[in-house]
Scaffold this motif. Structure first.
Motif, PDB file in Angstrom:
ATOM      1  N   VAL A  65     -68.119  -7.260  68.943  1.00 14.23           N
ATOM      2  CA  VAL A  65     -68.406  -6.141  69.715  1.00 14.23           C
ATOM      3  C   VAL A  65     -68.138  -6.674  71.204  1.00 14.23           C
ATOM      4  N   VAL A  66     -67.392  -5.902  71.863  1.00 17.40           N
ATOM      5  CA  VAL A  66     -67.211  -6.117  73.377  1.00 17.40           C
ATOM      6  C   VAL A  66     -68.143  -5.370  74.080  1.00 17.40           C
TER       7      VAL A  66
ATOM      8  N   GLY B 139     -64.081   2.459  71.259  1.00 21.86           N
ATOM      9  CA  GLY B 139     -63.804   2.970  69.993  1.00 21.86           C
ATOM     10  C   GLY B 139     -64.164   1.795  69.017  1.00 21.86           C
ATOM     11  N   ALA B 140     -63.990   2.073  68.025  1.00 23.60           N
ATOM     12  CA  ALA B 140     -64.140   1.284  66.738  1.00 23.60           C
ATOM     13  C   ALA B 140     -62.625   0.917  66.132  1.00 23.60           C
TER      14      ALA B 140
ATOM     15  N   VAL C   9     -63.181  -4.449  65.467  1.00 23.21           N
ATOM     16  CA  VAL C   9     -63.720  -4.636  66.885  1.00 23.21           C
ATOM     17  C   VAL C   9     -64.399  -3.236  67.384  1.00 23.21           C
ATOM     18  N   VAL C  10     -65.786  -3.192  67.846  1.00 21.98           N
ATOM     19  CA  VAL C  10     -66.324  -2.231  68.534  1.00 21.98           C
ATOM     20  C   VAL C  10     -66.469  -2.623  70.223  1.00 21.98           C
ATOM     21  N   MET C  11     -65.684  -1.686  70.933  1.00 24.92           N
ATOM     22  CA  MET C  11     -65.768  -2.053  72.301  1.00 24.92           C
ATOM     23  C   MET C  11     -65.816  -0.757  73.055  1.00 24.92           C
TER      24      MET C  11
ATOM     25  N   ILE D  24     -75.556  -0.919  69.709  1.00 23.13           N
ATOM     26  CA  ILE D  24     -74.676  -0.020  69.213  1.00 23.13           C
ATOM     27  C   ILE D  24     -75.369   1.343  68.644  1.00 23.13           C
ATOM     28  N   GLY D  25     -74.884   2.518  69.166  1.00 24.47           N
ATOM     29  CA  GLY D  25     -75.739   3.623  68.831  1.00 24.47           C
ATOM     30  C   GLY D  25     -75.038   4.430  67.654  1.00 24.47           C
TER      31      GLY D  25
END
Length: 236
Positions: free
Chosen positions: A66-67, A118-119, A226-228, A49-50
């Motif tokens: 995280v996807v 996105g998040a 969710v971060v995907m 994750i940046g």
């Protein structure tokens, strides 16, 4: 459909390509997880994750799904649950997953068959089966979800359990609510739901064990997000 003399656009589930028409839900920007006070840069964040996408995760978040998409044009991905423990993020589970059959996009539009990068916050869940012990508010209605299922035996359990992704929808309403604050053309109806073995219209799918774990673990008090996206853009 005519309602009060006004012609309404057909609105569908799972990336707006389900089989039902109904009014429904979303917040006023395409990244509802963004808070007024974004999280500052940190060295204690999940792998891959940046800083750019990390800035979109609210400071109070203590649970992340995280996807990790294989690449921007792939429907294959990996979903990982992380929980904040002290100053570090601990891995609490992982499952093979699928995303939009055309891959990922930073500019999602209706029926593009790509999942949005996105998040996004997670606040509402439901399904055709009764509540398995969800900590998120659970909206059970077998008729509402079943009317959105695609044809074919492989899809009959898709919506046994769903978690609404807060992309272009209202929070605190049923997943099948189809209000689109950013407009119908921006898509919506994007959920985490049961996997059927291949790509989706825009949703992210997990095996039943993964969905049950998320429902029983994600806690509104811990502000789950969710971060995907594809791995390349998640690292940016």
């Amino acid at each position: 459909m005519l309602v009060g003399g006004v012609l309404l656009a057909t609105a569908m589930g799972c990336g707006d390509t389900g089989r039902r028409t109904s009014p429904g839900g979303a917040p006023g920007n395409n990244n509802p997880a963004v808070s007024a006070s974004p999280r500052p840069p940190s060295n204690t964040r999940p792998p891959g994750i940046g800083s750019r996408i990390w800035q979109k995760v609210p400071t109070g978040t203590r649970q992340l799904v995280v996807v990790y998409g294989d690449d921007r044009d792939s429907a294959d991905s990996l979903a990982v649950l992380y929980e904040k423990r002290g100053t570090t993020w601990a891995r609490a589970g992982s499952w093979p997953a699928h995303n939009g059959r055309m891959g990922w996009t930073t500019d999602h539009e209706l029926d593009d068959e790509r999942s949005p990068v996105g998040a996004f916050s997670l606040t509402d869940a439901g399904g055709t089966l009764t509540d398995p012990g969800s900590k998120l508010r659970y909206w059970y209605d077998d008729n509402a979800y079943n009317s959105m299922l695609e044809e074919g035996e492989e899809h009959e359990h898709d919506f046994d359990y769903v978690i609404a992704v807060n992309y272009n929808r209202l929070r605190g309403v049923a997943p099948w609510d189809w209000t689109r604050p950013d407009g119908v053309e921006r898509g919506g109806g994007i959920w985490l739901h049961l996997d059927h073995g291949d790509g989706t219209s825009a949703c992210v799918t997990l095996p039943e064990t993964g969905m049950k774990t998320l429902l029983r673990t994600l806690d509104p008090a811990r502000h789950p997000v969710v971060v995907m996206g594809d791995r390349e853009r998640l690292r940016a």
